[in-house]
Design a protein around this motif. Structure first.
Motif, PDB file in Angstrom:
ATOM      1  N   LEU A  87      -7.406  19.917  -0.959  1.00 20.35           N
ATOM      2  CA  LEU A  87      -6.416  18.766  -0.402  1.00 20.35           C
ATOM      3  C   LEU A  87      -7.515  17.571  -0.249  1.00 20.35           C
ATOM      4  N   LYS A  88      -8.619  18.131   0.556  1.00 19.29           N
ATOM      5  CA  LYS A  88      -9.496  16.840   1.072  1.00 19.29           C
ATOM      6  C   LYS A  88     -10.204  16.066  -0.063  1.00 19.29           C
ATOM      7  N   ALA A  89     -10.492  17.003  -1.222  1.00 19.81           N
ATOM      8  CA  ALA A  89     -10.965  16.417  -2.423  1.00 19.81           C
ATOM      9  C   ALA A  89     -10.058  15.356  -2.937  1.00 19.81           C
ATOM     10  N   ALA A  90      -8.823  15.767  -2.864  1.00 22.52           N
ATOM     11  CA  ALA A  90      -7.707  14.953  -3.777  1.00 22.52           C
ATOM     12  C   ALA A  90      -7.584  13.643  -2.679  1.00 22.52           C
ATOM     13  N   ILE A  91      -7.458  13.925  -1.626  1.00 23.81           N
ATOM     14  CA  ILE A  91      -7.448  12.571  -0.556  1.00 23.81           C
ATOM     15  C   ILE A  91      -8.566  11.739  -0.522  1.00 23.81           C
ATOM     16  N   THR A  92      -9.716  12.280  -0.896  1.00 19.98           N
ATOM     17  CA  THR A  92     -10.869  11.544  -1.059  1.00 19.98           C
ATOM     18  C   THR A  92     -10.767  10.547  -2.632  1.00 19.98           C
ATOM     19  N   LEU A  93     -10.421  11.342  -3.415  1.00 22.54           N
ATOM     20  CA  LEU A  93     -10.307  10.525  -4.741  1.00 22.54           C
ATOM     21  C   LEU A  93      -9.067   9.455  -4.741  1.00 22.54           C
ATOM     22  N   SER A  94      -7.963   9.832  -4.122  1.00 17.16           N
ATOM     23  CA  SER A  94      -6.757   8.981  -4.221  1.00 17.16           C
ATOM     24  C   SER A  94      -6.729   7.942  -2.802  1.00 17.16           C
ATOM     25  N   PHE A  95      -7.387   8.293  -1.781  1.00 19.26           N
ATOM     26  CA  PHE A  95      -7.379   7.298  -0.614  1.00 19.26           C
ATOM     27  C   PHE A  95      -8.659   7.124   0.299  1.00 19.26           C
ATOM     28  N   ARG A  96      -9.551   7.859  -0.240  1.00 14.40           N
ATOM     29  CA  ARG A  96     -10.913   7.646   0.376  1.00 14.40           C
ATOM     30  C   ARG A  96     -10.936   8.457   1.704  1.00 14.40           C
ATOM     31  N   VAL A  98      -8.765  10.328   5.283  1.00 15.62           N
ATOM     32  CA  VAL A  98      -7.467  10.944   5.859  1.00 15.62           C
ATOM     33  C   VAL A  98      -6.873   9.688   6.625  1.00 15.62           C
ATOM     34  N   GLU A  99      -7.622   8.893   7.472  1.00 13.49           N
ATOM     35  CA  GLU A  99      -7.073   7.884   8.046  1.00 13.49           C
ATOM     36  C   GLU A  99      -6.486   6.928   7.116  1.00 13.49           C
ATOM     37  N   ASN A 100      -6.803   6.595   5.930  1.00  5.05           N
ATOM     38  CA  ASN A 100      -6.313   5.790   5.111  1.00  5.05           C
ATOM     39  C   ASN A 100      -4.852   6.381   4.366  1.00  5.05           C
ATOM     40  N   THR A 102      -2.820   8.348   6.035  1.00  5.10           N
ATOM     41  CA  THR A 102      -1.910   8.558   7.148  1.00  5.10           C
ATOM     42  C   THR A 102      -1.405   7.153   7.305  1.00  5.10           C
ATOM     43  N   ALA A 103      -2.446   6.099   7.222  1.00  2.00           N
ATOM     44  CA  ALA A 103      -2.035   4.858   7.768  1.00  2.00           C
ATOM     45  C   ALA A 103      -1.124   4.225   6.579  1.00  2.00           C
ATOM     46  N   GLU A 104      -1.116   4.309   5.394  1.00  2.00           N
ATOM     47  CA  GLU A 104      -0.530   3.935   4.256  1.00  2.00           C
ATOM     48  C   GLU A 104       0.877   4.825   4.135  1.00  2.00           C
ATOM     49  N   LEU A 105       0.953   5.965   4.674  1.00  3.63           N
ATOM     50  CA  LEU A 105       2.321   6.535   4.569  1.00  3.63           C
ATOM     51  C   LEU A 105       2.950   6.294   5.728  1.00  3.63           C
ATOM     52  N   THR A 106       2.399   5.889   6.831  1.00  5.76           N
ATOM     53  CA  THR A 106       3.160   5.438   8.048  1.00  5.76           C
ATOM     54  C   THR A 106       3.722   4.059   7.594  1.00  5.76           C
ATOM     55  N   ALA A 107       3.014   3.185   6.868  1.00  2.00           N
ATOM     56  CA  ALA A 107       3.390   1.741   6.571  1.00  2.00           C
ATOM     57  C   ALA A 107       4.538   2.013   5.570  1.00  2.00           C
ATOM     58  N   ALA A 108       4.362   2.746   4.706  1.00  3.16           N
ATOM     59  CA  ALA A 108       5.742   3.016   3.730  1.00  3.16           C
ATOM     60  C   ALA A 108       6.926   3.575   4.539  1.00  3.16           C
ATOM     61  N   ALA A 109       6.626   4.549   5.268  1.00  4.04           N
ATOM     62  CA  ALA A 109       7.929   4.994   6.282  1.00  4.04           C
ATOM     63  C   ALA A 109       8.322   3.892   7.026  1.00  4.04           C
ATOM     64  N   GLY A 110       7.533   2.941   7.434  1.00  2.00           N
ATOM     65  CA  GLY A 110       8.344   1.732   8.452  1.00  2.00           C
ATOM     66  C   GLY A 110       8.979   0.719   7.700  1.00  2.00           C
ATOM     67  N   LYS A 111       8.496   0.837   6.367  1.00  4.81           N
ATOM     68  CA  LYS A 111       9.233  -0.204   5.694  1.00  4.81           C
ATOM     69  C   LYS A 111      10.475   0.131   5.068  1.00  4.81           C
ATOM     70  N   VAL A 112      10.966   1.611   5.154  1.00  5.12           N
ATOM     71  CA  VAL A 112      12.030   1.996   4.258  1.00  5.12           C
ATOM     72  C   VAL A 112      13.272   1.437   5.128  1.00  5.12           C
ATOM     73  N   TRP A 186       2.747  12.567  13.231  1.00  3.20           N
ATOM     74  CA  TRP A 186       1.328  12.901  13.100  1.00  3.20           C
ATOM     75  C   TRP A 186       0.589  13.897  13.990  1.00  3.20           C
ATOM     76  N   LYS A 187       1.463  14.223  15.097  1.00  2.00           N
ATOM     77  CA  LYS A 187       1.037  14.759  16.032  1.00  2.00           C
ATOM     78  C   LYS A 187       1.439  16.236  15.940  1.00  2.00           C
ATOM     79  N   VAL A 188       2.523  16.605  15.090  1.00  2.00           N
ATOM     80  CA  VAL A 188       3.102  17.741  14.749  1.00  2.00           C
ATOM     81  C   VAL A 188       3.125  18.227  13.327  1.00  2.00           C
ATOM     82  N   LEU A 189       2.492  17.299  12.531  1.00  5.64           N
ATOM     83  CA  LEU A 189       2.333  17.581  11.281  1.00  5.64           C
ATOM     84  C   LEU A 189       1.332  18.658  10.870  1.00  5.64           C
ATOM     85  N   SER A 190       1.615  19.737  10.139  1.00  9.01           N
ATOM     86  CA  SER A 190       0.713  20.723   9.872  1.00  9.01           C
ATOM     87  C   SER A 190       0.193  20.414   8.503  1.00  9.01           C
TER      88      SER A 190
END
Lengths: 211, 202
Positions: A87-96, A98-100, A102-112, A186-190
């Protein structure tokens, strides 16, 4: 949690079962008998059942994924260290980083706007294996593009992480403050569960994510 | 000139026990206010600022391809309408021409209530239930998702009920049917609805 799991999620399952019972009692043959198969085939279902599977079946699938990938905040599985190498490799390829993601998911969730979900999806593209999309109400990218509905970005992709932004997911604890709920999420996401979801997606075993 | 929110027609606790003070503090003070603040930011310096609120709603609807302004502008309009059609010690029954129109269009007040609540119950996700009047006085029940309003179809609503979860979650949690019963039996300001009916059929 008590309401969300015990009443909302339970309600979707109950209503889905009732709808399926009615449909099969009148002689209809279902294209699939597992939840994931039904979700994927929602477009092919006749009108009445189509709405039930979309709304109630979607609710059942989405909440199954959601609750399965939550964990107590003290659990090691919520730490970034729990992210599998795959998963880490996939995140690196796609978002560089983990912080990126989670930030982008948070932003997307905020905009719904209104009720819906934000998703981290497996795209099937080895160059950019992960991407983010959102869907309204209890729709889900596995349903593809639905007639009469706005086109879904990455329709058909496989969700491995879902953030519920229906107000019932956060209203009792946070009132209208969706950003605070997202921070708490994010504090309870496994990450351990999300890693397992990613492995399942790669193996083409989507049903395992909600089993 | 930025738009402002009209004050609530009643005190925050005036609709208790049917709609809690806490709900109104969030619903008016946070949700409605945020739609307004966000809309004002979006339209600042544009020609939309010179329009009426209805004008902003219709313009941003953009014939079915709404701009980002629409969700905020329509929600500002919808919520102001919502507050105005409730009152402390509301409910009861309409009288006069409105009562006649309800009987003519639905058969009875009870049948109207059933259809109205059904619209609210079957609006999956967020949205609104509406009673709409045409110029001839014919009434119909409609439902809309999210911020959409019958205004954008050139129709004249005379009553609305918010079925976004934030409208009822603190008070009755997931029990939307209980909220709708309370709204219909204890909160509707039938005089306000009658006035809108008069204007719609003038």
């Amino acid at each position: 949690m008590e309401l969300h799991y015990g009443t909302h999620y339970a309600g979707y399952v109950k209503n889905l079962n009732a709808g399926l019972t009615d449909a099969t009692a009148s002689g209809l043959k279902l294209p699939a008998t597992d939840l994931t198969g039904l979700i994927r085939s929602v477009k092919s279902l006749p009108a009445q059942l189509n709405t039930t599977v979309r709304n109630q079946g979607g609710g059942a699938w989405n909440h199954a994924l959601y609750f399965k990938h939550l964990a107590p905040p003290a659990s090691p599985s919520v730490q970034a260290a729990a992210i599998s190498p795959q998963l880490k490799a996939a995140i690196t390829l796609s978002f560089r980083t983990v912080e990126n993601v989670t930030a982008e998911l948070t932003a997307a969730a905020g905009k719904v706007f209104g009720s819906g979900w934000a998703w981290l999806c497996y795209t099937g593209n080895s160059g950019v294996p992960l991407a983010i999309t959102t869907t309204p109400n209890q729709d889900n990218p596995l349903m593809g593009n639905l007639p009469g509905a706005p086109a879904v970005k990455l329709a058909g992709c496989t969700p491995i992480l879902g953030i519920d932004v229906w107000e019932h997911a956060y209203y009792l604890k946070h009132g209208p403050k969706r950003p605070e709920y997202l921070a708490d999420f994010w504090k309870v996401l496994s990450w351990q569960a999300v890693s397992a979801n990613y492995a399942a997606a790669l193996a083409g075993n989507v049903a395992a994510m909600v089993a | 000139m930025p738009f402002t929110l009209p004050p609530l027609p009643y005190a925050m606790d005036a609709l208790e026990p049917h709609m809690s003070k806490r709900t109104l503090e969030f619903h008016y003070g946070k949700h409605h206010q945020a739609y307004l603040d966000n809309m004002n930011k979006q339209i600042a310096g544009s020609e939309l600022e010179a329009k009426t609120l209805e004008g902003v709603v219709l313009s941003s609807w953009n014939n079915g391809s709404p701009t980002p302004v629409f969700n905020n502008a329509a929600q500002v309009w919808n919520h102001t309408f919502f507050w105005e059609n409730m009152k402390p010690n509301g409910g009861g029954a309409p009288s006069g021409k409105l009562a006649d129109a309800i009987n003519a269009s639905f058969g009875s007040l009870d049948e109207f209530k059933a259809q109205f609540k059904n619209a609210g119950a079957t609006q999956f996700g967020s949205g609104w239930a509406w009673l709409v009047a045409d110029k001839a006085g014919k009434l119909t029940v409609e439902k809309t998702p999210n911020a959409v309003t019958p205004l954008v179809e050139g129709k004249t609503p005379i009553l609305t009920m918010d079925v976004w979860e934030h409208a009822y979650y603190l008070d009755v949690q997931n029990r939307r049917p209980d909220y709708m019963n309370t709204f219909v039996e204890k909160l509707i300001d039938w005089e306000a609805v009658a006035k809108r009916f008069e204007v719609a059929t003038a």
